[in-house]
Design a protein around this motif. Structure first.
Motif, short mmCIF file in Angstrom:
data_model
loop_
_atom_site.label_atom_id
_atom_site.label_comp_id
_atom_site.label_asym_id
_atom_site.label_seq_id
_atom_site.Cartn_x
_atom_site.Cartn_y
_atom_site.Cartn_z
N PRO A 150 0.84 -1.21 0.00
CA PRO A 150 0.00 0.00 0.00
C PRO A 150 0.87 1.25 0.00
N SER A 151 0.47 2.24 -0.77
CA SER A 151 1.28 3.45 -0.93
C SER A 151 1.36 4.22 0.38
N SER A 152 2.52 4.77 0.63
CA SER A 152 2.75 5.60 1.81
C SER A 152 3.87 6.58 1.50
N TRP A 153 3.64 7.85 1.73
CA TRP A 153 4.66 8.84 1.38
C TRP A 153 5.86 8.76 2.30
N THR A 154 5.73 8.09 3.44
CA THR A 154 6.85 8.00 4.38
C THR A 154 7.79 6.84 4.07
N SER A 155 7.41 5.96 3.14
CA SER A 155 8.22 4.78 2.86
C SER A 155 8.75 4.80 1.43
N PRO A 156 10.05 4.49 1.22
CA PRO A 156 10.60 4.43 -0.13
C PRO A 156 10.34 3.09 -0.82
N TYR A 157 9.71 2.14 -0.12
CA TYR A 157 9.56 0.78 -0.64
C TYR A 157 8.20 0.63 -1.32
N LYS A 158 8.27 0.29 -2.62
CA LYS A 158 7.06 0.20 -3.44
C LYS A 158 7.01 -1.15 -4.15
N GLY A 159 5.89 -1.37 -4.85
CA GLY A 159 5.77 -2.51 -5.73
C GLY A 159 5.31 -3.79 -5.06
N GLU A 160 5.48 -4.91 -5.77
CA GLU A 160 5.04 -6.21 -5.28
C GLU A 160 5.92 -6.68 -4.12
N ALA A 161 5.30 -7.40 -3.18
CA ALA A 161 6.04 -7.91 -2.03
C ALA A 161 5.40 -9.22 -1.56
N LEU A 162 6.18 -10.03 -0.87
CA LEU A 162 5.63 -11.22 -0.25
C LEU A 162 4.58 -10.79 0.77
N PHE A 163 3.37 -11.35 0.66
CA PHE A 163 2.26 -10.95 1.53
C PHE A 163 1.96 -12.09 2.50
N CYS A 164 1.84 -11.76 3.77
CA CYS A 164 1.60 -12.75 4.81
C CYS A 164 0.40 -12.36 5.67
N LYS A 165 -0.39 -13.36 6.00
CA LYS A 165 -1.49 -13.15 6.94
C LYS A 165 -1.08 -13.71 8.30
N ALA A 166 -1.47 -13.01 9.35
CA ALA A 166 -1.05 -13.41 10.69
C ALA A 166 -2.21 -13.28 11.68
N VAL A 167 -2.08 -14.00 12.78
CA VAL A 167 -3.04 -13.91 13.89
C VAL A 167 -2.26 -13.91 15.20
N ALA A 168 -2.53 -12.93 16.05
CA ALA A 168 -1.92 -12.87 17.38
C ALA A 168 -3.02 -12.96 18.42
N GLN A 169 -2.71 -13.60 19.54
CA GLN A 169 -3.73 -13.77 20.58
C GLN A 169 -3.07 -13.84 21.95
N GLN A 170 -3.58 -13.04 22.88
CA GLN A 170 -3.08 -13.13 24.25
C GLN A 170 -3.74 -14.32 24.93
N THR A 171 -2.91 -15.21 25.45
CA THR A 171 -3.42 -16.45 26.04
C THR A 171 -3.16 -16.56 27.54
N ALA A 172 -2.33 -15.69 28.09
CA ALA A 172 -2.05 -15.73 29.53
C ALA A 172 -1.62 -14.34 29.98
N GLY A 173 -1.76 -14.11 31.31
CA GLY A 173 -1.44 -12.80 31.85
C GLY A 173 -2.52 -11.77 31.57
N LEU A 174 -3.75 -12.23 31.46
CA LEU A 174 -4.88 -11.32 31.19
C LEU A 174 -5.28 -10.56 32.46
N LYS A 175 -5.73 -9.34 32.26
CA LYS A 175 -6.25 -8.57 33.39
C LYS A 175 -7.68 -8.97 33.68
N ARG A 176 -8.02 -8.97 34.95
CA ARG A 176 -9.41 -9.25 35.35
C ARG A 176 -10.17 -7.92 35.34
N SER A 177 -10.59 -7.53 34.13
CA SER A 177 -11.26 -6.25 33.93
C SER A 177 -12.35 -6.41 32.89
#
Length: 268
Positions: A193-220
């Motif tokens: 995706p275009s961004s004026w702050t980055s010099p890196y353009k064009g095609e790139a390896l695309f990755c999908k990710a998932v992050a999940q907190q599984t421990a150390g949760l606050k009781r809130s």
């Protein structure tokens, strides 16, 4: 002898980051020059954090450090100024962290976290100040074993991309009070995706990710939201004289919403 040599290399890697006078020793031992990165972090179209990171990877060892600093209006609220570093060994392309240190200031309060990851076995908290909050679940010893720090996780992903040309990997990340799981998978190529702050353009390896907190949760009231899987996306591109690097990643934060991290500069 081999163990002694590895320890010597680790010591020199640590010194190189903090003492420019050791460049001659670095050259004599054929240690790669540090790669220096600058990332800009955006949230709700606001520039909120600058990350200045450096790392060295050899065939057997690695060292990484990162400085996180809040910028702009957000500094009035979170006032983040944090330095983190890690050193460890590499075995069969797997990064095995040893000493991880993080210290600085967040939300106007000082903190320190020193963790001995001990090659992902028998992970011990050496120092944590302030202590874990009373309303947060304590991460047990069994939960934190086989975990790594966030810097090692990102370098491990870079290693995986360079070796296999894909980002199929998973980690358990421990920051001193919380455990997160992270899974990523290659999804072909996609234009950055275009961004004026980055010099890196064009095609790139695309990755999908998932992050999940599984421990150390606050009781809130945010507990259920914090425990939900959070989707993310990464773009890796070949950088001259350095190799494949993440030039952009987006992830969802349970409280902040969509966060975008853009690589502004990479030098060696």
């Amino acid at each position: 002898m081999v163990k002694y040599y590895k320890m010597l290399i680790l010591c020199i890697l640590s010194w190189i980051f903090f003492d420019n006078s050791l460049v001659k020793a670095q050259n004599n031992l054929n240690i790669p020059k540090p790669v220096n990165l600058i990332f800009d972090v955006y949230n709700k179209n606001l520039h909120v954090i600058v990350i200045k990171a450096s790392y060295v990877l050899t065939s057997d060892n690695y060292f990484a450090k990162a400085h996180f600093n809040s910028v702009g209006v957000i500094s009035l609220f979170i006032n983040l100024d944090m330095m983190s570093s890690v050193q460890g060994e590499i075995n069969n392309s797997n990064l095995l962290p040893n000493e991880y240190q993080s210290s600085g200031k967040s939300k106007g309060k000082k903190f320190v976290a020193n963790i001995d990851f001990n090659h992902k076995q028998n992970v011990k908290i050496e120092k944590l100040d302030p202590a874990i909050e009373d309303n947060r679940d304590v991460v047990t010893e069994s939960q934190r074993n086989n975990s790594i720090d966030i810097l090692s996780a990102m370098l491990q992903l870079v290693q995986r991309v360079r070796a296999n040309k894909n980002c199929n990997d998973q980690f358990k990340i421990f920051d001193g009070s919380r455990i997160f799981t992270f899974q990523s998978k290659a999804a072909g190529t996609m234009p950055i995706p275009s961004s004026w702050t980055s010099p890196y353009k064009g095609e790139a390896l695309f990755c999908k990710a998932v992050a999940q907190q599984t421990a150390g949760l606050k009781r809130s009231r945010h507990r259920a939201l914090s425990a939900q899987p959070q989707p993310g996306y990464l773009w890796f591109k070949e950088i001259d004289n350095i190799g494949m690097l993440p030039v952009r990643f987006e992830f969802n934060n349970p409280k902040m919403g969509n966060v975008i991290v853009i690589l502004r500069q990479a030098t060696k």
